[in-house]
Motif scaffolding. Structure first.
Motif, PDB file in Angstrom:
ATOM      1  N   GLY A 158      17.739   5.023   5.934  1.00 13.52           N
ATOM      2  CA  GLY A 158      16.902   5.943   6.695  1.00 13.52           C
ATOM      3  C   GLY A 158      16.427   7.117   5.883  1.00 13.52           C
ATOM      4  O   GLY A 158      16.347   8.242   6.377  1.00 13.52           O
ATOM      5  N   ALA A 159      16.068   6.882   4.623  1.00 16.81           N
ATOM      6  CA  ALA A 159      15.821   7.969   3.674  1.00 16.81           C
ATOM      7  C   ALA A 159      14.368   8.405   3.587  1.00 16.81           C
ATOM      8  O   ALA A 159      14.089   9.490   3.095  1.00 16.81           O
ATOM      9  N   VAL A 160      13.433   7.563   4.015  1.00 16.20           N
ATOM     10  CA  VAL A 160      12.008   7.903   3.953  1.00 16.20           C
ATOM     11  C   VAL A 160      11.512   8.196   5.359  1.00 16.20           C
ATOM     12  O   VAL A 160      11.549   7.321   6.233  1.00 16.20           O
ATOM     13  N   GLU A 161      11.060   9.423   5.578  1.00 16.32           N
ATOM     14  CA  GLU A 161      10.565   9.824   6.897  1.00 16.32           C
ATOM     15  C   GLU A 161       9.171  10.428   6.746  1.00 16.32           C
ATOM     16  O   GLU A 161       8.979  11.355   5.969  1.00 16.32           O
ATOM     17  N   CYS A 162       8.219   9.864   7.469  1.00 16.19           N
ATOM     18  CA  CYS A 162       6.836  10.331   7.413  1.00 16.19           C
ATOM     19  C   CYS A 162       6.315  10.581   8.821  1.00 16.19           C
ATOM     20  O   CYS A 162       6.501   9.744   9.703  1.00 16.19           O
ATOM     21  N   VAL A 163       5.670  11.710   9.011  1.00 13.08           N
ATOM     22  CA  VAL A 163       5.012  12.008  10.282  1.00 13.08           C
ATOM     23  C   VAL A 163       3.576  11.516  10.198  1.00 13.08           C
ATOM     24  O   VAL A 163       2.852  11.838   9.255  1.00 13.08           O
ATOM     25  N   VAL A 164       3.155  10.720  11.177  1.00 10.12           N
ATOM     26  CA  VAL A 164       1.815  10.133  11.196  1.00 10.12           C
ATOM     27  C   VAL A 164       1.076  10.655  12.418  1.00 10.12           C
ATOM     28  O   VAL A 164       1.654  10.748  13.508  1.00 10.12           O
ATOM     29  N   PRO A 165      -0.205  10.997  12.292  1.00 10.35           N
ATOM     30  CA  PRO A 165      -0.961  11.516  13.433  1.00 10.35           C
ATOM     31  C   PRO A 165      -0.998  10.545  14.597  1.00 10.35           C
ATOM     32  O   PRO A 165      -0.856   9.330  14.420  1.00 10.35           O
ATOM     33  N   ASP A 166      -1.205  11.099  15.809  1.00 10.53           N
ATOM     34  CA  ASP A 166      -1.279  10.257  17.007  1.00 10.53           C
ATOM     35  C   ASP A 166      -2.516   9.367  17.012  1.00 10.53           C
ATOM     36  O   ASP A 166      -2.563   8.368  17.714  1.00 10.53           O
ATOM     37  N   THR A 167      -3.542   9.755  16.259  1.00  7.83           N
ATOM     38  CA  THR A 167      -4.746   8.930  16.164  1.00  7.83           C
ATOM     39  C   THR A 167      -4.639   8.060  14.922  1.00  7.83           C
ATOM     40  O   THR A 167      -4.837   8.528  13.797  1.00  7.83           O
ATOM     41  N   PRO A 168      -4.284   6.783  15.074  1.00  6.96           N
ATOM     42  CA  PRO A 168      -4.033   5.934  13.910  1.00  6.96           C
ATOM     43  C   PRO A 168      -5.319   5.516  13.215  1.00  6.96           C
ATOM     44  O   PRO A 168      -6.408   5.545  13.790  1.00  6.96           O
ATOM     45  N   ALA A 169      -5.177   5.094  11.964  1.00  4.51           N
ATOM     46  CA  ALA A 169      -6.320   4.630  11.181  1.00  4.51           C
ATOM     47  C   ALA A 169      -6.929   3.368  11.763  1.00  4.51           C
ATOM     48  O   ALA A 169      -8.127   3.130  11.659  1.00  4.51           O
ATOM     49  N   MET A 170      -6.092   2.533  12.395  1.00  9.55           N
ATOM     50  CA  MET A 170      -6.539   1.289  13.032  1.00  9.55           C
ATOM     51  C   MET A 170      -5.481   0.853  14.022  1.00  9.55           C
ATOM     52  O   MET A 170      -4.388   1.421  14.062  1.00  9.55           O
ATOM     53  N   ARG A 171      -5.800  -0.162  14.816  1.00  7.05           N
ATOM     54  CA  ARG A 171      -4.883  -0.589  15.869  1.00  7.05           C
ATOM     55  C   ARG A 171      -4.799  -2.115  15.950  1.00  7.05           C
ATOM     56  O   ARG A 171      -5.647  -2.827  15.419  1.00  7.05           O
ATOM     57  N   GLY A 172      -3.784  -2.579  16.664  1.00  8.17           N
ATOM     58  CA  GLY A 172      -3.675  -3.965  17.073  1.00  8.17           C
ATOM     59  C   GLY A 172      -3.671  -4.971  15.933  1.00  8.17           C
ATOM     60  O   GLY A 172      -3.183  -4.706  14.838  1.00  8.17           O
ATOM     61  N   PRO A 173      -4.219  -6.165  16.190  1.00  9.00           N
ATOM     62  CA  PRO A 173      -4.203  -7.231  15.186  1.00  9.00           C
ATOM     63  C   PRO A 173      -4.833  -6.828  13.862  1.00  9.00           C
ATOM     64  O   PRO A 173      -4.394  -7.266  12.800  1.00  9.00           O
ATOM     65  N   GLU A 174      -5.862  -5.979  13.894  1.00  6.70           N
ATOM     66  CA  GLU A 174      -6.483  -5.527  12.642  1.00  6.70           C
ATOM     67  C   GLU A 174      -5.473  -4.752  11.803  1.00  6.70           C
ATOM     68  O   GLU A 174      -5.348  -4.961  10.584  1.00  6.70           O
ATOM     69  N   ALA A 175      -4.738  -3.855  12.458  1.00  6.65           N
ATOM     70  CA  ALA A 175      -3.734  -3.066  11.744  1.00  6.65           C
ATOM     71  C   ALA A 175      -2.641  -3.966  11.181  1.00  6.65           C
ATOM     72  O   ALA A 175      -2.205  -3.796  10.038  1.00  6.65           O
ATOM     73  N   ALA A 176      -2.192  -4.945  11.974  1.00  5.54           N
ATOM     74  CA  ALA A 176      -1.137  -5.856  11.517  1.00  5.54           C
ATOM     75  C   ALA A 176      -1.604  -6.684  10.332  1.00  5.54           C
ATOM     76  O   ALA A 176      -0.848  -6.944   9.398  1.00  5.54           O
ATOM     77  N   SER A 177      -2.869  -7.092  10.362  1.00 10.32           N
ATOM     78  CA  SER A 177      -3.422  -7.885   9.271  1.00 10.32           C
ATOM     79  C   SER A 177      -3.470  -7.089   7.971  1.00 10.32           C
ATOM     80  O   SER A 177      -3.100  -7.585   6.902  1.00 10.32           O
ATOM     81  N   VAL A 178      -3.926  -5.839   8.047  1.00  9.62           N
ATOM     82  CA  VAL A 178      -3.979  -4.985   6.864  1.00  9.62           C
ATOM     83  C   VAL A 178      -2.565  -4.714   6.337  1.00  9.62           C
ATOM     84  O   VAL A 178      -2.316  -4.741   5.125  1.00  9.62           O
ATOM     85  N   LEU A 179      -1.636  -4.482   7.246  1.00  3.57           N
ATOM     86  CA  LEU A 179      -0.260  -4.216   6.854  1.00  3.57           C
ATOM     87  C   LEU A 179       0.325  -5.405   6.105  1.00  3.57           C
ATOM     88  O   LEU A 179       0.955  -5.254   5.048  1.00  3.57           O
ATOM     89  N   LEU A 180       0.124  -6.609   6.645  1.00  4.75           N
ATOM     90  CA  LEU A 180       0.637  -7.816   6.009  1.00  4.75           C
ATOM     91  C   LEU A 180      -0.018  -8.031   4.647  1.00  4.75           C
ATOM     92  O   LEU A 180       0.654  -8.377   3.665  1.00  4.75           O
ATOM     93  N   ASN A 181      -1.313  -7.804   4.559  1.00  3.89           N
ATOM     94  CA  ASN A 181      -2.013  -7.986   3.289  1.00  3.89           C
ATOM     95  C   ASN A 181      -1.475  -7.041   2.225  1.00  3.89           C
ATOM     96  O   ASN A 181      -1.222  -7.445   1.075  1.00  3.89           O
ATOM     97  N   ASN A 182      -1.273  -5.771   2.591  1.00  3.55           N
ATOM     98  CA  ASN A 182      -0.738  -4.802   1.634  1.00  3.55           C
ATOM     99  C   ASN A 182       0.693  -5.149   1.223  1.00  3.55           C
ATOM    100  O   ASN A 182       1.087  -4.978   0.069  1.00  3.55           O
ATOM    101  N   LEU A 183       1.466  -5.647   2.189  1.00  7.61           N
ATOM    102  CA  LEU A 183       2.837  -6.059   1.896  1.00  7.61           C
ATOM    103  C   LEU A 183       2.841  -7.181   0.870  1.00  7.61           C
ATOM    104  O   LEU A 183       3.615  -7.165  -0.095  1.00  7.61           O
TER     105      LEU A 183
END
Length: 266
Positions: A158-183
């Motif tokens: 639990g060593a990395v903690e980041c505060v992220v704004p309530d308005t995300p850069a993207m949502r839903g399947p698009e966000a999951a797709s980008v996350l998986l691609n970057n991973l």
């Protein structure tokens, strides 16, 4: 390791911009979200290449000194990127060097060729690769780099903690797709994935032990700001974007110790 798309819902202060990330592991380092993502990528490339933690410390200290962990468009003469590598010196094209994964990979390849680098001071190992006009400058970042490396290699919980704004850069399947691609880009082709259409979207990373789990959990939080990540759960701890803290799970859904679960904003 298998990645599946699921329908699962002492203080060292550096100049930073909000949203802010704090890394705590026998010391504390504060970075902005772009710096944090770059640090996580540098560490991931090192782990994927089988480099020891000390190599990651050297790489991070180098990037701290050369760019403050920012992917710079310019620098001294024709230097660019995180490590201020120069196309004219054979490091690659500008486009290649501006890719943090490529730049980190080239740094590790060069470091690996240095005989006895493991026994050198951080600044001496970095200097053999970089050939800087200021050979002692890298050492001042050694402590910060050790804190980051301990967290990003999974030795800290639990060593990395980041505060992220309530308005995300993207949502839903698009966000999951980008996350998986970057991973996949950071961790390599050993990660496989299948996309499933769902009203909510997220990722599940199968892991073999707690340290591997925390590598991925910390990587996810480090990249949260640009990917629409809302929540990460591993074991009995959960990170939530608006608060930015790892806290005990309170809803009775204690996580599977063999899975890191990430949910994106809907």
């Amino acid at each position: 390791m298998v990645v599946l798309i699921n329908s699962l819902a002492g203080s060292i202060k550096l100049p930073s911009l909000n949203p802010e990330c704090t890394v705590s592991a026998d010391g504390e380092v504060t970075l902005d979200s772009a710096q944090m993502a770059n640090a996580a990528t540098i560490a991931a490339v090192g782990v994927r290449r089988g480099m020891p933690e000390q190599a990651i410390v050297v790489a991070l200290a180098t990037a701290f000194q050369e760019s403050k962990l920012e992917n710079l468009d310019s620098g001294d003469r024709d230097s660019v990127g995180l490590f201020q590598q120069r196309p004219s010196q054979g490091w690659g094209t500008v486009e290649q060097i501006k890719d943090p994964r490529y730049a980190a990979g080239r740094f590790y390849s060069a470091l690996k060729k240095v005989k006895g680098w493991q026994d050198m001071r951080v600044t001496d190992a970095a200097q053999v690769v970089q050939r800087s006009a200021y050979p002692e400058a890298y050492e001042k970042w050694a402590d910060e780099s050790k804190v980051l490396a301990a967290a990003l290699t999974g030795r800290a919980t639990g060593a990395v903690e980041c505060v992220v704004p309530d308005t995300p850069a993207m949502r839903g399947p698009e966000a999951a797709s980008v996350l998986l691609n970057n991973l996949r880009l950071d961790w390599g082709k050993k990660l496989s994935g299948n996309a499933r259409s769902a009203e909510t979207a997220g990722l599940t990373v199968q892991v073999t032990d707690p340290s591997v789990g925390w590598r991925f959990a910390h990587w996810l939080v480090s990249h949260a700001s640009a990917t629409g990540l809302e929540r990460v759960r591993f074991g009995d701890l959960e990170w939530h974007a608006p608060e930015g803290k790892w806290q005990p799970v309170t809803d009775g859904r204690t996580g599977d110790p063999a899975q890191v679960v990430a949910e994106v904003f809907r």
